[in-house]
Motif scaffolding. Structure first.
Motif, short mmCIF file in Angstrom:
data_model
loop_
_atom_site.label_atom_id
_atom_site.label_comp_id
_atom_site.label_asym_id
_atom_site.label_seq_id
_atom_site.Cartn_x
_atom_site.Cartn_y
_atom_site.Cartn_z
N ASP A 118 0.84 -1.20 0.00
CA ASP A 118 0.00 0.00 0.00
C ASP A 118 0.88 1.24 0.00
N MET A 119 1.03 1.83 -1.16
CA MET A 119 1.88 3.02 -1.30
C MET A 119 1.19 4.28 -0.78
N LEU A 120 -0.12 4.17 -0.46
CA LEU A 120 -0.88 5.36 -0.08
C LEU A 120 -1.04 5.53 1.42
N THR A 121 -0.31 4.73 2.22
CA THR A 121 -0.38 4.94 3.67
C THR A 121 0.22 6.30 4.03
N GLU A 122 -0.25 6.88 5.11
CA GLU A 122 0.15 8.23 5.48
C GLU A 122 1.66 8.34 5.66
N ASN A 123 2.24 9.39 5.07
CA ASN A 123 3.68 9.66 5.16
C ASN A 123 4.55 8.56 4.54
N SER A 124 3.98 7.77 3.64
CA SER A 124 4.78 6.76 2.96
C SER A 124 5.81 7.42 2.05
N PHE A 125 6.89 6.69 1.74
CA PHE A 125 7.92 7.27 0.87
C PHE A 125 7.33 7.64 -0.48
N PHE A 126 6.31 6.89 -0.92
CA PHE A 126 5.70 7.18 -2.22
C PHE A 126 5.00 8.54 -2.19
N SER A 251 11.49 9.89 -10.77
CA SER A 251 10.43 8.92 -11.07
C SER A 251 11.00 7.52 -11.19
N SER A 252 12.15 7.42 -11.85
CA SER A 252 12.79 6.12 -12.01
C SER A 252 13.21 5.54 -10.67
N ARG A 253 13.82 6.38 -9.83
CA ARG A 253 14.22 5.91 -8.49
C ARG A 253 13.01 5.49 -7.68
N GLN A 257 12.15 1.87 -6.21
CA GLN A 257 11.90 1.73 -4.77
C GLN A 257 10.56 1.03 -4.53
N LEU A 258 9.57 1.36 -5.37
CA LEU A 258 8.28 0.68 -5.26
C LEU A 258 8.40 -0.79 -5.61
N PHE A 259 9.07 -1.06 -6.74
CA PHE A 259 9.18 -2.45 -7.18
C PHE A 259 9.89 -3.31 -6.14
N ALA A 260 10.78 -2.71 -5.37
CA ALA A 260 11.47 -3.48 -4.33
C ALA A 260 10.50 -4.01 -3.28
N GLN A 261 9.32 -3.38 -3.15
CA GLN A 261 8.32 -3.80 -2.17
C GLN A 261 7.42 -4.93 -2.69
N TYR A 262 7.48 -5.20 -3.99
CA TYR A 262 6.55 -6.16 -4.59
C TYR A 262 7.22 -7.52 -4.74
N ASN A 263 6.98 -8.37 -3.75
CA ASN A 263 7.50 -9.74 -3.76
C ASN A 263 6.31 -10.69 -3.82
N PHE A 264 6.28 -11.50 -4.86
CA PHE A 264 5.11 -12.34 -5.11
C PHE A 264 5.38 -13.80 -4.77
N LEU A 265 4.36 -14.43 -4.21
CA LEU A 265 4.40 -15.86 -3.90
C LEU A 265 3.83 -16.67 -5.05
N ASN A 266 4.18 -17.94 -5.11
CA ASN A 266 3.51 -18.87 -6.02
C ASN A 266 2.99 -20.06 -5.23
N ALA A 267 2.34 -20.98 -5.91
CA ALA A 267 1.70 -22.10 -5.22
C ALA A 267 2.71 -23.05 -4.59
N ASN A 268 3.98 -22.95 -4.98
CA ASN A 268 5.02 -23.78 -4.37
C ASN A 268 5.57 -23.17 -3.09
N LYS A 272 9.38 -14.20 -5.10
CA LYS A 272 10.27 -13.58 -6.07
C LYS A 272 9.87 -12.13 -6.26
N ASN A 273 10.86 -11.26 -6.37
CA ASN A 273 10.58 -9.84 -6.59
C ASN A 273 10.14 -9.61 -8.03
N VAL A 274 9.30 -8.59 -8.20
CA VAL A 274 8.75 -8.31 -9.52
C VAL A 274 9.84 -7.99 -10.54
#
Length: 569
Positions: A118-126, A251-253, A257-268, A272-274
């Motif tokens: 959730d990038m929209l939490t109060e005072n988030s880096f985003f 914007s790139s940074r 920084q956002l993508f570093a927060q997105y780690n996805f699970l699989n059924a196994n 893995k990070n996005v």
């Protein structure tokens, strides 16, 4: 991180796990999970979607303008919602609900699974960095919209005009002096002695060298004056460019920084990070918004909370975007550009329905030949059959015909979409191919398609002109784009209305990819998708679009020939 609520060391009811209020035991569970990019929703997924739709209509917790109520304030924004039918650890069947992007300005709502991050939490880096980016945007907008740039350009133009006029006058002066020297030479030859003429010639040469030197000095000063006049404008342009470059870097940074927060699970149970997911898939940077669609949110929450995914469906709620075709309450596949790499990873470990696009067609499918001579072959292509080999499926009109005519070629003069049936012209030799293709290029070929539209059209005829380009986020879908789209024009005539559906004739005056399908479905076109169009409408037994008629000049005799094949719908 689990999002269920802990009370007295016991798990309370998960507010995101929704139970069915009706008996569903009689509905058999699917043996395989939904292939998310081409599917018919399972009955349980349809029922879950109906629950979500009822909730949207009756909830009082948030307000969002979907464009369904004409007097509602704010910009109308339709939204993709998703449902994931799941089984909990006690074998109970329920469903999770989610939405793509933001809803009512927020990422997190009680009824819907939370975002992966959730990038929209109060005072988030985003949000903090977004303030900086918004400030940069304002500065750029102020500068670009100010009169200063116009004034600096005007001042530069005036300076250049003045300097150019001075330069012209100076050159005219030098030209006059040169003519005067020539006249003096011509006159002096007959009146002066050789010695006196030699002295005169030396003086005239000095004058000529002086003029060249003065021209050099003038040109140098011209360049210096122009450079001085250009500098204020260049400084202004550089200021804007520097702000834009700072915005790009920030914007790139921020995106990384956002993508570093997105780690996805699989059924196994793997994570893995996005960034790594996309690197393994296509070696590209993830597009902005990757991981914010409904399907990845739903699967992530299911895995985090030990729910077994059973079936998935996504539906559109609200007004269609102006460029795309999204119809209220219609089901849609997951997008390709953002979701294909992520879902491909997240579904590892699940038994998933086969990708129908990878399945070879029935070898017994016939390609009826309706005309043949030494130059041509004209066939009636069946629906759901490729004109040319695909990336994964090789069986096609081309591969079949090259086996039948091994010495022929280039064969394919034009193509029909895989889902479209009808007349396809093939050339047996290069000369025939060249002549027929030139007729396509010069629009001297007449083509007629017949389509069955999923609704009632009241007009009798008309013309559609909507520019088209590919949807870069969701290939092979096309969208309307007045900035970058290519001209696409279609003339149409109504044939009849039967059982709430309209049969029409289409005369495409251009030949863009998915032209008839998009012109049919788009609100600025027919606003009525073709029956069975799984990209712009709703899936059925087939796409009810047929290339029924073609007329062109024979490549050898130049005789006008034409062919007609009635559709089988």
């Amino acid at each position: 991180m689990r999002t269920t609520i802990m009370m007295d060391n016991c798990l309370s009811k998960d507010i995101y796990f929704h139970e069915f209020d009706e008996e569903i035991n009689a509905i058999p569970l699917p043996t395989h999970f939904t292939f998310p990019f081409c599917y018919e929703p399972h009955l349980l997924a349809k029922k879950a979607s109906e629950y979500v739709q009822q909730y949207i209509l009756t909830q009082q917790e948030w307000i969002h303008n979907f464009g369904l109520e004409p007097k509602m304030e704010g910009q109308a924004i339709g939204k993709m919602f998703g449902v994931l039918v799941v089984q909990d650890q006690n074998k109970k069947i329920g469903f999770l609900a989610g939405f793509s992007g933001k809803l009512a300005g927020k990422n997190d709502h009680r009824y819907f699974v939370p975002p992966v991050f959730d990038m929209l939490t109060e005072n988030s880096f985003f949000l903090l960095e977004e303030d900086h980016l918004n400030d940069l945007n304002k500065q750029i907008a102020v500068l670009e919209g100010s009169e200063k740039g116009i004034e600096l350009k005007r001042a530069l133009e005036e300076t250049k005009i003045n300097l150019d006029q001075q330069f012209i006058q100076f050159k005219e002066k030098l030209k006059t002096q040169k003519k005067e020297r020539k006249l003096l030479r011509d006159h002096s030859k007959s009146v002066l002695s050789a010695a006196s003429y030699a002295l005169l010639e030396q003086d005239l040469i000095k004058q000529s060298l002086r003029d060249k030197y003065e021209l050099h000095v003038f040109q140098k000063q011209y360049q210096l004056d122009m450079a001085a006049a250009e500098q204020p404008l260049q400084d202004f342009i550089d200021t804007i460019a520097d702000l834009k470059e700072e915005r790009r870097k920030r914007s790139s940074r921020l995106q990384n920084q956002l993508f570093a927060q997105y780690n996805f699970l699989n059924a196994n149970g793997e994570s893995k990070n996005v960034m790594d997911i996309f690197k393994a898939f296509n070696k590209l940077q993830p597009p902005a918004g990757s991981g914010e669609c409904a399907a990845p949110k739903l699967l992530q929450y299911a895995y985090l909370n030990q729910y077994k995914p059973i079936a998935l469906a996504e539906f559109w709620w609200g007004q269609s975007p102006s460029a795309e075709v999204r119809r209220h309450l219609h089901y849609y596949p997951a997008c390709r550009n953002k979701c294909e790499p992520i879902l491909g990873y997240m579904l590892q470990g699940l038994l998933v329905d086969k990708n129908p696009m990878l399945e070879n067609p029935d070898e017994n499918i016939a390609l009826p030949i309706i005309y043949e001579d030494e130059s041509l072959v004209i066939i009636n292509k069946p629906e759901e059959f490729l004109s040319v080999p695909g990336i994964h499926v090789q069986d096609s009109v081309y591969t079949r015909m090259i086996k039948k005519y091994p010495d022929a070629g280039p064969l394919i003069v034009h193509r029909l979409d895989m889902s479209t049936s009808g007349i396809l012209v093939l050339a047996k030799n290069k000369e025939a191919h060249k002549i027929i293709q030139s007729q396509f290029i010069n629009h001297t070929i007449v083509k007629l398609y017949i389509a069955l539209l999923d609704g009632i059209i009241t007009e009798d005829a008309g013309m559609i002109s909507l520019p088209i380009r590919v949807d870069l986020d969701d290939r092979p879908r096309q969208l309307v784009c007045y900035e970058h789209g290519k001209k696409a024009v279609t003339r149409w005539e109504k044939i009849a209305v039967v059982a709430g559906k309209t049969k029409v004739r289409y005369f495409p005056l251009t030949g863009r990819t998915h032209q008839l399908r998009l012109h049919s479905a788009h609100p600025s076109g027919m606003n009525c998708p073709i029956v069975g169009d799984d990209l712009y409408g709703q899936k059925a037994n087939r796409l009810h679009l047929h290339a029924a008629y073609i007329a062109f000049n024979h490549p050898v005799t130049n005789e006008r020939i034409h062919f007609y094949v009635e559709p089988n719908f």
